[in-house]
Design an enzyme around this catalytic site. Structure first.
Site, PDB file in Angstrom:
ATOM      1  N   SER A   1       7.752   4.240   5.533  1.00 54.02           N
ATOM      2  CA  SER A   1       7.122   2.938   5.757  1.00 54.02           C
ATOM      3  C   SER A   1       8.086   1.994   6.472  1.00 54.02           C
ATOM      4  CB  SER A   1       6.697   2.326   4.419  1.00 54.02           C
ATOM      5  OG  SER A   1       6.151   1.050   4.664  1.00 54.02           O
TER       6      SER A   1
ATOM      7  N   HIS B   1       4.643   5.397   8.520  1.00 54.78           N
ATOM      8  CA  HIS B   1       3.608   4.583   7.868  1.00 54.78           C
ATOM      9  C   HIS B   1       3.722   3.150   8.378  1.00 54.78           C
ATOM     10  CE1 HIS B   1       0.921   3.818   4.376  1.00 54.78           C
ATOM     11  NE2 HIS B   1       1.580   2.676   4.235  1.00 54.78           N
TER      12      HIS B   1
ATOM     13  N   ASP C   1       2.190  -0.525   8.104  1.00 54.94           N
ATOM     14  CA  ASP C   1       1.397  -1.411   7.243  1.00 54.94           C
ATOM     15  C   ASP C   1       0.941  -2.652   8.000  1.00 54.94           C
ATOM     16  OD1 ASP C   1       1.508  -0.231   4.532  1.00 54.94           O
ATOM     17  OD2 ASP C   1       3.671  -0.535   4.718  1.00 54.94           O
TER      18      ASP C   1
ATOM     19  N   MET D   1      -1.058  -6.150   7.679  1.00 57.78           N
ATOM     20  CA  MET D   1      -1.562  -7.119   6.682  1.00 57.78           C
ATOM     21  C   MET D   1      -1.986  -8.391   7.393  1.00 57.78           C
ATOM     22  SD  MET D   1       1.318  -6.709   3.719  1.00 57.78           S
ATOM     23  CE  MET D   1       2.103  -5.129   3.373  1.00 57.78           C
TER      24      MET D   1
ATOM     25  N   HIS E   1      -1.892   1.873   7.868  1.00 62.25           N
ATOM     26  CA  HIS E   1      -2.506   1.423   6.612  1.00 62.25           C
ATOM     27  C   HIS E   1      -2.983  -0.010   6.818  1.00 62.25           C
ATOM     28  CE1 HIS E   1      -1.654   0.378   2.076  1.00 62.25           C
ATOM     29  NE2 HIS E   1      -2.934   0.294   2.375  1.00 62.25           N
TER      30      HIS E   1
ATOM     31  N   MET F   1      -4.425  -3.295   5.657  1.00 64.10           N
ATOM     32  CA  MET F   1      -4.698  -4.162   4.506  1.00 64.10           C
ATOM     33  C   MET F   1      -5.282  -5.446   5.084  1.00 64.10           C
ATOM     34  SD  MET F   1      -1.251  -3.206   2.432  1.00 64.10           S
ATOM     35  CE  MET F   1      -0.549  -2.475   3.899  1.00 64.10           C
TER      36      MET F   1
ATOM     37  N   MET G   1      -3.055   3.647  -4.067  1.00 64.46           N
ATOM     38  CA  MET G   1      -1.950   2.672  -4.123  1.00 64.46           C
ATOM     39  C   MET G   1      -1.288   2.754  -5.485  1.00 64.46           C
ATOM     40  SD  MET G   1      -1.650   1.134  -1.219  1.00 64.46           S
ATOM     41  CE  MET G   1      -0.375  -0.008  -1.743  1.00 64.46           C
TER      42      MET G   1
ATOM     43  N   ASP H   1       1.412   5.420  -2.364  1.00 67.04           N
ATOM     44  CA  ASP H   1       2.121   4.387  -1.600  1.00 67.04           C
ATOM     45  C   ASP H   1       2.544   3.252  -2.532  1.00 67.04           C
ATOM     46  OD1 ASP H   1       3.018   2.610   0.313  1.00 67.04           O
ATOM     47  OD2 ASP H   1       1.028   2.175   1.137  1.00 67.04           O
TER      48      ASP H   1
END
Ligand code: DX5
Ligand code: ZN
Length: 218
Positions: free
Chosen positions: A8, A33, A35, A37, A66, A68, A137, A175
């Protein structure tokens, strides 16, 4: 079976992202990974499409995005176009789940469905036939460096059993808070993709840390 590690980059040195990516490659880690957001679905804001495009140019690693974000359906095609190989989105988001899976598939990426710690495992059952991966998660989404929530392991077990009963060879990703100790719990419960941020990037020796994560599957 050998676990796959997904590093990540939320915990990477952003000013030296290219070097960090090379380090991930040199240490034999398979996935990166990423992320995303939006500050609404979770209480934090990270990076998005322009950064992903640059990352894609820099590496052949499998890019595991990923999301979010509140309305993933609106953006999945663009994330696929910017280089995502896998796209995870949350069942708790506002987008229609089946439509979002379908849109990811149509865009050429592999769909994954993510569930937060309080969401029951059974919620993913009706989608298992259409997914390549489920993301369980193991912390509340939003920040790196949190502690692993052990109770989530029961959900990994339940999803693994259900997938086996449907003869679906699906990947299960965990994760949040994954380190040399918690990786073993996750692998024993049936997870095969281990996301790790702070444990890998804070390690003195990333190769050694990755080796310890992998040895969790013995
Ligand atoms: C948290 C993110 C994670 C995070 C994991 O919301 O989804 O991917 O980077 O970081 P660690 O491994 O530090 O818990
Ligand atoms: Zn993540």
């Amino acid at each position: 079976m050998r676990s796959i590690i997904s590093a990540s980059v939320l915990s990477a040195d952003m000013l030296n992202l290219e070097e960090e990516i090379k380090k991930i490659e040199d240490n034999g880690i398979e996935m990166l990974h990423f992320d995303v957001m939006d500050g609404i679905f979770v209480n934090n804001i990270t990076y998005g499409l322009p950064v992903l495009e640059q990352v894609r140019k820099a590496t052949d690693l499998i890019l595991d995005v990923h999301l979010m974000i509140t309305d993933p359906l609106r953006y999945v095609t663009r994330f696929a176009g910017s280089g995502a190989d896998y796209i995870s989105f949350h069942i708790e988001s506002e987008s229609n789940t089946a439509d979002t899976i379908e849109a990811i598939r149509r865009s050429g990426a592999k769909p994954a469905l993510a569930i937060k710690p309080a969401t029951p495992a059974e919620c993913v059952f009706e989608y298992l036939d259409y997914l390549d991966m489920v993301l369980v998660m193991t912390v509340e989404p939003g920040f790196g460096g949190q502690s692993f929530i052990a109770e989530t392991m029961e959900k990994v077990r339940i999803i693994r059993e259900k997938a086996a009963s449907l003869e679906r060879d699906i990947m299960i990703q965990v994760d949040g808070g994954i380190n040399d100790v918690t990786a073993a719990y996750a692998v024993n419960a049936g997870a095969d993709v281990l996301v790790s941020g702070s444990y890998l990037f804070k390690a003195e020796n990333m190769a050694e840390a990755a080796g310890k994560l992998r040895r969790a599957d013995i």
